[in-house]
Motif scaffolding. Structure first.
Motif, PDB file in Angstrom:
ATOM      1  N   SER A 273      71.816  88.764  -8.844  1.00  0.00           N
ATOM      2  CA  SER A 273      70.470  89.273  -9.145  1.00  0.00           C
ATOM      3  C   SER A 273      69.533  88.160  -9.603  1.00  0.00           C
ATOM      4  O   SER A 273      68.313  88.256  -9.406  1.00  0.00           O
ATOM      5  CB  SER A 273      70.554  90.357 -10.221  1.00  0.00           C
ATOM      6  N   ALA A 274      70.077  87.103 -10.217  1.00  0.00           N
ATOM      7  CA  ALA A 274      69.237  86.000 -10.669  1.00  0.00           C
ATOM      8  C   ALA A 274      68.687  85.195  -9.502  1.00  0.00           C
ATOM      9  O   ALA A 274      67.640  84.534  -9.621  1.00  0.00           O
ATOM     10  CB  ALA A 274      70.025  85.090 -11.608  1.00  0.00           C
ATOM     11  N   PHE A 275      69.385  85.221  -8.375  1.00  0.00           N
ATOM     12  CA  PHE A 275      68.953  84.474  -7.192  1.00  0.00           C
ATOM     13  C   PHE A 275      67.887  85.226  -6.392  1.00  0.00           C
ATOM     14  O   PHE A 275      67.251  84.651  -5.511  1.00  0.00           O
ATOM     15  CB  PHE A 275      70.143  84.204  -6.265  1.00  0.00           C
ATOM     16  N   GLU A 276      67.705  86.517  -6.669  1.00  0.00           N
ATOM     17  CA  GLU A 276      66.798  87.333  -5.868  1.00  0.00           C
ATOM     18  C   GLU A 276      65.359  87.201  -6.351  1.00  0.00           C
ATOM     19  O   GLU A 276      65.078  87.262  -7.550  1.00  0.00           O
ATOM     20  CB  GLU A 276      67.231  88.797  -5.930  1.00  0.00           C
ATOM     21  N   ASP A 277      64.445  87.022  -5.387  1.00  0.00           N
ATOM     22  CA  ASP A 277      63.035  86.993  -5.746  1.00  0.00           C
ATOM     23  C   ASP A 277      62.486  88.412  -5.782  1.00  0.00           C
ATOM     24  O   ASP A 277      63.236  89.390  -5.615  1.00  0.00           O
ATOM     25  CB  ASP A 277      62.244  86.095  -4.782  1.00  0.00           C
ATOM     26  N   LYS A 278      61.177  88.548  -5.972  1.00  0.00           N
ATOM     27  CA  LYS A 278      60.587  89.889  -6.115  1.00  0.00           C
ATOM     28  C   LYS A 278      60.708  90.730  -4.854  1.00  0.00           C
ATOM     29  O   LYS A 278      60.608  91.961  -4.914  1.00  0.00           O
ATOM     30  CB  LYS A 278      59.121  89.758  -6.518  1.00  0.00           C
ATOM     31  N   ASP A 279      60.939  90.059  -3.711  1.00  0.00           N
ATOM     32  CA  ASP A 279      61.101  90.776  -2.446  1.00  0.00           C
ATOM     33  C   ASP A 279      62.564  91.011  -2.105  1.00  0.00           C
ATOM     34  O   ASP A 279      62.886  91.510  -1.017  1.00  0.00           O
ATOM     35  CB  ASP A 279      60.421  90.007  -1.308  1.00  0.00           C
TER      36      ASP A 279
END
Length: 309
Positions: A273-279
């Motif tokens: 989840s830390a690697f995921e951007d707002k999209d």
């Protein structure tokens, strides 16, 4: 500065600390109340300063510039600013741990205060005095009110720390980080993807791990300084060098202070989840670890390809 080669699963840069890489110190800045009894034999109170931070001493009455002296400031500080009820100090560099510069402040009513200006305190990973409210009457209304604000601030910080500790007790990522910091990699689901060793100003071994929807890094440090301790200051995980992109992670270490010749480990576990951007797209991250003088010691690029399905 030495740049290491690109790695398939991540890029590791081991950097000689430089002023341009100074860490953010906002979480170390302290506003505190200092009650100094008016007595000729009083022990000089310490004021803790750090480079790139302005320290203000605030008094109950006007300061007399003609009778205020800061000994040995030349070459270490900007010229002190003295006016109204304040004395402003701005270091030009970090003070050495043994430096203690005498500061004599005299108020217009003749009251004298003596201080020793030192490098940032080593307690609680080093606080820095951002503002010191100085009172000679500990029972005055302003002194009591200032102490109350200090107490409320400490209580708030302790409450936040306790809440964080409760969350960490039940965190799988913190459990994995604890195992990695203790050298128990086989008890975790991680596989070592890359390994690098460097011996610049510290003997460092960095391992980067791939895991099921998680990534990890373990930094092994051996203090090769002669007679000088190494202290951990902080770690940050961001998408770039901006604090606005800071991401959550789990961290554990077996030692935060390394005496000369001593070794220790710092382990970091990062969830998908830390690697995921707002999209919801995966982005690479940068792990930065700072030493106690506030400068960057290790930079590890955490590539999103470390995540296994």
């Amino acid at each position: 500065m030495r740049v290491l080669p690109l790695l398939r699963y991540g890029l590791l840069l081991v950097l000689i600390a430089s002023p341009s890489l100074a860490r953010e110190v906002s979480d170390k800045l302290t506003i505190r109340t200092l009650k100094v009894p008016a007595h000729p034999a009083q022990e000089a109170s310490s004021i803790y300063v750090s480079w790139q931070v302005v320290t203000a001493l605030r008094f109950e009455a006007e300061v007399d510039p003609a009778r205020t002296r800061f000994l040995g400031w030349e070459g270490r500080f900007e010229a002190p600013l003295i006016g109204g009820k304040k004395v402003i100090l701005e270091p030009l560099r970090e003070l050495d741990s043994g430096e203690a510069l005498p500061l004599l402040v005299t108020l217009v009513d003749g009251t004298e205060f003596t201080f020793l200006v030192r490098a940032k305190s080593q307690e609680r990973w080093g606080w820095i005095d951002y503002q010191v409210n100085v009172f000679k009457d500990p029972d005055s209304y302003d002194a009591v009110l200032s102490s109350l604000y200090d107490s409320l601030g400490r209580e708030r910080k302790l409450s936040e720390e306790n809440e964080r500790f409760k969350k960490e007790e039940n965190s799988v990522d913190h459990a994995y980080a604890t195992l990695l910091a203790n050298g128990q990699v086989k008890k975790t689901p991680f596989r070592r993807a890359k390994f690098w060793r460097s011996n610049e100003d510290m003997d460092m071994v960095v391992e980067v791990f791939s895991g099921p929807e998680k990534a990890a890094a373990v930094i092994h440090l051996t203090n090769t300084y002669h007679g000088q301790s190494w202290r951990f200051d902080g770690a940050y995980l961001t998408r770039d060098f901006s604090s606005d992109t800071a991401r959550p992670f789990a961290l554990r270490m077996n030692r935060s202070v390394l005496a000369s010749g001593q070794s220790g480990r710092i382990a970091v576990v990062v969830d998908k989840s830390a690697f995921e951007d707002k999209d919801g797209q995966l982005a690479d991250l940068a792990l930065q670890i700072f030493r106690d003088d506030g400068l960057l010691q290790v930079f590890v690029a955490m590539d999103h390809t470390l995540l296994r399905q």
